[in-house]
Design an enzyme around this catalytic site. Structure first.
Site: not given
Length: 638
Positions: A1-2
């Site tokens: 995830m970012c």
């Protein structure tokens, strides 16, 4: 995830080479393992790209990625199927490699049509000055936009800013398809035109008839100088799931039978349904497809296999890599039981169970600071009877706490070799109000209802995982370090789990129920998923949704409604019938019979501060205004 962000300006005076401090902080919280910024300047426009990575897969790959031709790519997603990504590879790099080889718009759409898994992205094509962006079909990853300065600048970000003057400008990018903006052309105009490449059902060959309505709906939420138009070639993305089966039974009497001649089984027991061969086969198919979805979401995580033998950890010191938002209800119980199949047997699984308490019953002020850091966790006095009901009993009155403890016992009986960590997360009214003001309300926005407040706050505290582990004669502080958080969202929407489904069935029958379920899936991105992604991601953790796996949704969509739910039966049996039968097959007999209870009521956060609110009301506690001190004072007096 970012955490991904792109800030675009069409005039030098409106361009900044640095993000606002609070926005940058929010992005770093989502992606604590790597972060950097990149600027692309042109005579007509300037772009600032910022990427912050939570490392979960393959080699740590810093973002944004740069191509040889000046392209820039930001990716907040997981490729679970559709595009080949090996266990040791990073999907961000793989996606950028594919994008770099695309020759035209059709190739780009084909790529994103193939990807199965949650995603949002931003892609800058330097050669033609195009900026592409969008969210997956269900909107499982947040992406916000805001337009300012009469179209001379705009921004895209996983999460918005806290600054009152800017916070109210952020809106969710609709999960209607992929958007493209011609930056060079826009710089020469006084208006912004976004080209939309919408999702198209696999059952239809042409652009959906409702495409024009969709364009109107998206444009209606934008400033007057921003419009959305269909792309010139009328190209579309392929919807990743099968269309909903809206078949009705040949006669009204067939629906309650769920495949069993003669009507409901004696006593309404779930076991009787499983005596029918067809029903048992369908339930087995659901377990198989859901198990595969869970498997894809708990594997390929950094684990302790790389440690030398001398560094092998003891059971008490080994940390869970996977957590489940856990109420003890049928959704979370089935997810936990299936995770047990695929998480290494010597690795704990954290079960995150949250409860709220009114101020007069909460932890004394003298211990509030410690509670704020680690979650309220009280150790029973020495006079407590060993083995008695564990934990601070004042929190046990929350319905989800009782079902969570019962669910733990059922999981322990089904899989005694597994270390199940029931993390009891206790939240006082004081802590709720403090952290809502400081963080949660900014993450929940632009969602703004009382329901958004209740769910957003409950999920934020649960995902934080700061509480205590309770065992007979032992209570100790604990903070979950699991980066992957499994949640059961999507089960109620597809399997008629809400009371509104029963009301619709009672007034409009199975046809109305089909329409309600279709509407639930169509709006789940705007009602739930963007909000929950922002709230969970704020802890540097990734939300994963097995019930919204494309294969699971396609399977459930393929079934006629009466094989999924039977609302002629009472609560605790008829809603989510097929999932209850799956729970029975998995040995979860007690939780299979629990009626649906919404998280806001199960955790007791609903009505905690105001008794006369409706779920759909705009929530004043979520508002961010420049009169900050006045808002705090009013809330304290309430």
């Amino acid at each position: 995830m970012c955490g991904i962000c792109c800030s675009v300006s069409f005039s030098v005076e409106h361009f900044s080479r640095d993000l606002q401090e609070d926005l940058l902080c929010n992005l770093k919280r989502r992606g604590p393992d790597s972060g950097r910024q990149l600027v692309r300047s042109n005579a007509n426009y300037q772009c600032l790209f910022s990427g912050h990575v939570l490392h979960l897969r393959g080699v740590l790959t810093a973002q944004p990625l740069e191509g040889e031709r000046g392209d820039v790519f930001l990716w907040n997603g997981e490729v679970f199927r559709g595009v080949q990504v090996e266990a040791e590879e990073n999907d961000t790099q793989i996606m950028f490699n594919y994008l770099s080889s695309c020759q035209n718009e059709s190739d780009i759409l084909s790529l994103f049509s193939d990807v199965q898994g949650p995603w949002s992205f931003i892609y800058y094509q330097a050669s033609n000055h195009h900026l592409w962006f969008g969210r997956d079909f269900f909107g499982r990853r947040s992406l916000l936009w805001h337009f300012s300065n009469s179209g001379r600048s705009f921004g895209l970000s996983s999460v918005g800013s806290h600054t009152s003057e800017v916070a109210n400008q952020w809106r969710e990018v609709p999960a209607s398809g992929i958007f493209r903006i011609d930056l060079k052309s826009t710089s020469m105009c006084k208006s912004v035109v976004l080209k939309l490449y919408p999702w198209r059902s696999v059952a239809k060959e042409q652009v959906p008839e409702g495409c024009d309505d969709r364009l109107t709906q998206v444009s209606a939420s934008l400033p007057p100088f921003v419009s959305v138009a269909a792309n010139e070639a009328r190209l579309c993305l392929r919807e990743p799931v099968a269309p909903l089966n809206v078949t009705l039974p040949p006669a009204p009497a067939a629906a309650p039978c769920a495949g069993i001649p003669g009507g409901p089984p004696a006593g309404g027991t779930l076991r009787a349904f499983l005596t029918d061969g067809h029903t048992k086969e369908v339930v087995g198919q659901l377990i198989a497809v859901l198990s595969s979805a869970v498997r894809r979401r708990v594997l390929c995580l950094p684990r302790d296999e790389d440690l030398p033998p001398s560094a092998v950890l003891g059971a008490r010191d080994r940390k869970a890599k996977v957590a489940v938002l856990f109420s003890g209800g049928v959704d979370s119980m089935v997810i936990a039981a299936l995770a047990d199949r695929h998480v290494p047997s010597d690795e704990p699984i954290d079960l995150l169970n949250v409860a709220f308490m009114t101020e007069e019953k909460a932890t004394p002020a003298s211990s509030s600071n410690k509670g704020r850091r680690q979650g309220n966790c009280e150790t029973p006095s020495a006079a407590s009877t060993p083995g008695a009901a564990a934990g601070p009993e004042k929190w046990a009155g929350a319905p989800d706490r009782a079902t969570g403890r019962a669910g733990l016992k059922e999981l322990q009986a089904a899989s005694p070799a597994r270390a199940w960590n029931l993390v009891e997360i206790n939240v006082s009214l004081e802590e709720l109000q403090e952290l809502r003001r400081a963080r949660i309300r900014h993450l929940v926005q632009p969602s703004d209802t009382v329901l958004d407040d209740s769910i957003g706050c409950a999920v934020w505290f649960a995902a934080r995982g700061a509480g205590c582990l309770v065992a007979p004669g032992d209570v100790r502080p604990y903070r979950s370090q699991a980066k992957v958080v499994l949640t059961g969202i999507g089960a109620d929407e597809q399997l008629a789990g809400y009371s509104r489904h029963r009301a619709r069935f009672q007034t409009h029958g199975l046809e109305g129920l089909n329409q309600e379920i279709a509407m639930e899936l169509a709006r789940i991105s705007s009602r739930n998923l963007g909000r929950d992604d922002r709230v969970i991601g704020d802890h540097g953790k990734e939300a994963r949704f097995p019930f919204l796996d494309e294969n699971v949704v396609s399977f459930l969509n393929s079934l006629p409604i009466w094989e999924k739910a039977n609302l002629t039966l009472p609560r605790g049996t008829g809603e989510k019938l097929i999932l209850r039968l799956a729970a029975m097959e998995l040995g979860l007999t007690a939780s299979a019979l629990l009626p649906k209870r919404a998280m806001q009521f199960g955790s007791r956060i609903a009505k905690l501060e105001k008794r006369n609110e409706k779920a759909s009301d705009t929530c004043g506690r979520l508002q961010v205004t420049s009169l900050e001190n006045l808002s705090v004072e009013k809330e304290t007096k309430t």
